[in-house]
Design a protein around this motif. Sequence first.
Motif, PDB file in Angstrom:
ATOM      1  N   LYS A  97      51.531  34.517  38.987  1.00 15.61           N
ATOM      2  CA  LYS A  97      51.243  34.868  37.593  1.00 15.61           C
ATOM      3  C   LYS A  97      50.193  35.989  37.519  1.00 15.61           C
ATOM      4  CE  LYS A  97      53.750  31.537  35.751  1.00 15.61           C
ATOM      5  NZ  LYS A  97      53.087  30.355  35.185  1.00 15.61           N
ATOM      6  N   SER A  98      50.234  36.721  36.436  1.00 15.03           N
ATOM      7  CA  SER A  98      49.231  37.740  36.159  1.00 15.03           C
ATOM      8  C   SER A  98      48.029  37.059  35.510  1.00 15.03           C
ATOM      9  CB  SER A  98      49.800  38.807  35.221  1.00 15.03           C
ATOM     10  OG  SER A  98      48.793  39.739  34.855  1.00 15.03           O
ATOM     11  N   VAL A  99      46.845  37.212  36.105  1.00 16.41           N
ATOM     12  CA  VAL A  99      45.659  36.529  35.596  1.00 16.41           C
ATOM     13  C   VAL A  99      44.496  37.503  35.431  1.00 16.41           C
ATOM     14  CG1 VAL A  99      46.324  34.353  36.694  1.00 16.41           C
ATOM     15  CG2 VAL A  99      44.784  35.919  37.883  1.00 16.41           C
ATOM     16  N   ARG A 100      43.564  37.071  34.605  1.00 13.68           N
ATOM     17  CA  ARG A 100      42.304  37.795  34.448  1.00 13.68           C
ATOM     18  C   ARG A 100      41.184  36.798  34.733  1.00 13.68           C
ATOM     19  NH1 ARG A 100      39.598  40.953  29.239  1.00 13.68           N
ATOM     20  NH2 ARG A 100      37.538  40.018  29.481  1.00 13.68           N
ATOM     21  N   ALA A 101      40.268  37.181  35.619  1.00 13.16           N
ATOM     22  CA  ALA A 101      39.205  36.265  36.017  1.00 13.16           C
ATOM     23  C   ALA A 101      37.891  37.018  36.168  1.00 13.16           C
ATOM     24  CB  ALA A 101      39.563  35.574  37.331  1.00 13.16           C
ATOM     25  N   LEU A 102      36.801  36.329  35.882  1.00 19.09           N
ATOM     26  CA  LEU A 102      35.484  36.922  36.034  1.00 19.09           C
ATOM     27  C   LEU A 102      35.173  37.124  37.519  1.00 19.09           C
ATOM     28  CD1 LEU A 102      33.422  34.844  33.432  1.00 19.09           C
ATOM     29  CD2 LEU A 102      34.354  37.147  33.169  1.00 19.09           C
ATOM     30  N   SER A 103      34.785  38.339  37.881  1.00 20.14           N
ATOM     31  CA  SER A 103      34.427  38.644  39.266  1.00 20.14           C
ATOM     32  C   SER A 103      33.799  40.032  39.323  1.00 20.14           C
ATOM     33  CB  SER A 103      35.659  38.601  40.177  1.00 20.14           C
ATOM     34  OG  SER A 103      35.318  38.979  41.496  1.00 20.14           O
ATOM     35  N   ASN A 104      32.802  40.173  40.196  1.00 19.31           N
ATOM     36  CA  ASN A 104      32.189  41.484  40.384  1.00 19.31           C
ATOM     37  C   ASN A 104      32.647  42.101  41.701  1.00 19.31           C
ATOM     38  OD1 ASN A 104      30.777  39.771  42.126  1.00 19.31           O
ATOM     39  ND2 ASN A 104      28.876  40.938  41.928  1.00 19.31           N
ATOM     40  N   LYS A 105      33.778  41.619  42.224  1.00 23.12           N
ATOM     41  CA  LYS A 105      34.323  42.128  43.481  1.00 23.12           C
ATOM     42  C   LYS A 105      35.595  42.928  43.232  1.00 23.12           C
ATOM     43  CE  LYS A 105      31.327  39.584  45.822  1.00 23.12           C
ATOM     44  NZ  LYS A 105      30.204  40.172  46.586  1.00 23.12           N
ATOM     45  N   VAL A 106      35.825  43.920  44.083  1.00 20.26           N
ATOM     46  CA  VAL A 106      37.089  44.652  44.081  1.00 20.26           C
ATOM     47  C   VAL A 106      37.539  44.814  45.526  1.00 20.26           C
ATOM     48  CG1 VAL A 106      36.664  45.925  41.936  1.00 20.26           C
ATOM     49  CG2 VAL A 106      35.895  46.888  44.119  1.00 20.26           C
ATOM     50  N   ASN A 107      38.846  44.895  45.714  1.00 20.67           N
ATOM     51  CA  ASN A 107      39.416  45.076  47.047  1.00 20.67           C
ATOM     52  C   ASN A 107      40.017  46.472  47.137  1.00 20.67           C
ATOM     53  OD1 ASN A 107      40.143  43.835  49.668  1.00 20.67           O
ATOM     54  ND2 ASN A 107      42.229  44.257  48.969  1.00 20.67           N
ATOM     55  N   LEU A 108      39.481  47.288  48.031  1.00 18.72           N
ATOM     56  CA  LEU A 108      39.923  48.672  48.174  1.00 18.72           C
ATOM     57  C   LEU A 108      40.861  48.786  49.368  1.00 18.72           C
ATOM     58  CD1 LEU A 108      39.556  51.683  47.258  1.00 18.72           C
ATOM     59  CD2 LEU A 108      37.766  51.830  49.005  1.00 18.72           C
ATOM     60  N   ASP A 109      42.070  49.300  49.119  1.00 17.33           N
ATOM     61  CA  ASP A 109      43.019  49.544  50.204  1.00 17.33           C
ATOM     62  C   ASP A 109      42.690  50.873  50.884  1.00 17.33           C
ATOM     63  OD1 ASP A 109      44.428  47.204  49.690  1.00 17.33           O
ATOM     64  OD2 ASP A 109      45.716  48.197  48.207  1.00 17.33           O
ATOM     65  N   ALA A 110      43.126  51.023  52.117  1.00 16.19           N
ATOM     66  CA  ALA A 110      42.849  52.238  52.879  1.00 16.19           C
ATOM     67  C   ALA A 110      43.417  53.462  52.180  1.00 16.19           C
ATOM     68  CB  ALA A 110      43.443  52.116  54.282  1.00 16.19           C
ATOM     69  N   GLY A 111      42.539  54.433  51.896  1.00 17.71           N
ATOM     70  CA  GLY A 111      42.953  55.682  51.277  1.00 17.71           C
ATOM     71  C   GLY A 111      43.363  55.551  49.827  1.00 17.71           C
ATOM     72  N   GLY A 112      43.133  54.403  49.216  1.00 19.33           N
ATOM     73  CA  GLY A 112      43.560  54.187  47.844  1.00 19.33           C
ATOM     74  C   GLY A 112      42.418  54.224  46.848  1.00 19.33           C
ATOM     75  N   SER A 113      42.731  53.851  45.639  1.00 16.73           N
ATOM     76  CA  SER A 113      41.746  53.764  44.567  1.00 16.73           C
ATOM     77  C   SER A 113      41.853  52.377  43.942  1.00 16.73           C
ATOM     78  CB  SER A 113      41.982  54.850  43.507  1.00 16.73           C
ATOM     79  OG  SER A 113      43.269  54.712  42.927  1.00 16.73           O
ATOM     80  N   VAL A 114      40.876  52.018  43.119  1.00 19.14           N
ATOM     81  CA  VAL A 114      40.885  50.702  42.509  1.00 19.14           C
ATOM     82  C   VAL A 114      40.234  50.763  41.134  1.00 19.14           C
ATOM     83  CG1 VAL A 114      38.695  50.048  43.594  1.00 19.14           C
ATOM     84  CG2 VAL A 114      40.285  48.263  42.853  1.00 19.14           C
ATOM     85  N   ASP A 115      40.784  50.021  40.200  1.00 26.66           N
ATOM     86  CA  ASP A 115      40.219  49.970  38.852  1.00 26.66           C
ATOM     87  C   ASP A 115      39.043  49.002  38.811  1.00 26.66           C
ATOM     88  OD1 ASP A 115      42.017  51.768  37.817  1.00 26.66           O
ATOM     89  OD2 ASP A 115      43.403  50.221  37.082  1.00 26.66           O
ATOM     90  N   ARG A 187      29.712  42.374  31.832  1.00 23.95           N
ATOM     91  CA  ARG A 187      30.243  41.449  32.826  1.00 23.95           C
ATOM     92  C   ARG A 187      31.522  42.045  33.397  1.00 23.95           C
ATOM     93  NH1 ARG A 187      33.114  36.233  30.040  1.00 23.95           N
ATOM     94  NH2 ARG A 187      34.599  37.332  28.707  1.00 23.95           N
ATOM     95  N   MET A 188      31.731  41.807  34.697  1.00 24.24           N
ATOM     96  CA  MET A 188      32.875  42.372  35.394  1.00 24.24           C
ATOM     97  C   MET A 188      34.006  41.348  35.480  1.00 24.24           C
ATOM     98  SD  MET A 188      30.115  44.084  36.032  1.00 24.24           S
ATOM     99  CE  MET A 188      29.212  43.056  37.166  1.00 24.24           C
ATOM    100  N   PHE A 189      35.223  41.843  35.513  1.00 26.08           N
ATOM    101  CA  PHE A 189      36.363  40.957  35.689  1.00 26.08           C
ATOM    102  C   PHE A 189      37.440  41.674  36.482  1.00 26.08           C
ATOM    103  CE2 PHE A 189      36.949  43.158  31.654  1.00 26.08           C
ATOM    104  CZ  PHE A 189      38.279  43.558  31.686  1.00 26.08           C
ATOM    105  N   THR A 190      38.309  40.885  37.070  1.00 26.79           N
ATOM    106  CA  THR A 190      39.419  41.442  37.840  1.00 26.79           C
ATOM    107  C   THR A 190      40.723  41.010  37.204  1.00 26.79           C
ATOM    108  OG1 THR A 190      40.452  41.577  40.044  1.00 26.79           O
ATOM    109  CG2 THR A 190      39.456  39.464  39.426  1.00 26.79           C
TER     110      THR A 190
END
Length: 228
Positions: A97-115, A187-190
């Motif tokens: 499922k597509s979810v929205r959750a509180l988090s101050n973490k992001v996962n960056l893929d090699a050579g990519g970008s992240v919102d 506050r951050m969310f993913t």
Amino acid sequence: MDVSQLGAQSSFLGQGQSAGSNKKLGQDQFLKLLVAQMKNQDPINPMDGKEFASQLAQFNSVEQLVGVNKGVSSLKQTQEMMRTEMTNSMAASLTGKSVRALSNKVNLDAGGSVDINFELNNTAEDVEIIVKDAAGSTVRTESLNGGSNGANTWTWDGRNNDGRTVAEGQYSIEVKATNGDKGVKARMFTEGTANRIRFSGDGVLISVDGVEVPIGNVETVGIQSSSS
């Protein structure tokens, strides 16, 4: 009442009680002590009937309270088991499922970008985004020209302050927002697809596009992902 004789009886009961790993006075022990008290009372000054009735009433109240405490303890255990089962069932249903959750973490893929998604509780004139690596060192600082009240997004291109591409992995985000000389709460969310569930000693963790968040941090759940 002959206090010395009653004391001897109480001493005998106390020895039996200590043999039971220092347990509290039970029903049988109480009755034995009460009988001993009646046998050794002063015939000239016998136990008052009201006092006797009062002692029985107090014992009955204690017994009832013990029963209530046991019932409450059993109910609490049952509720904990039900809550755990419901949490586990709900966590399993989130997969894909597509979810929205509180988090101050992001996962960056090699050579990519992240919102980088964040939410402000008021309009901000200045917003500073700080990206830190796993060691806590700042790799990127970005100043934005203000932010709106509510949800905001900034896309990190995966580069540090020197313009070099950083290694793939997980990074933490800090958002500092101000409106004049007043701070604005952020506050951050993913947002993403819940693709894995992990049961740990700290509770149920949901992996949202590579970022693990406690199930209690999930705020919204969307429709089934088309890629699942």
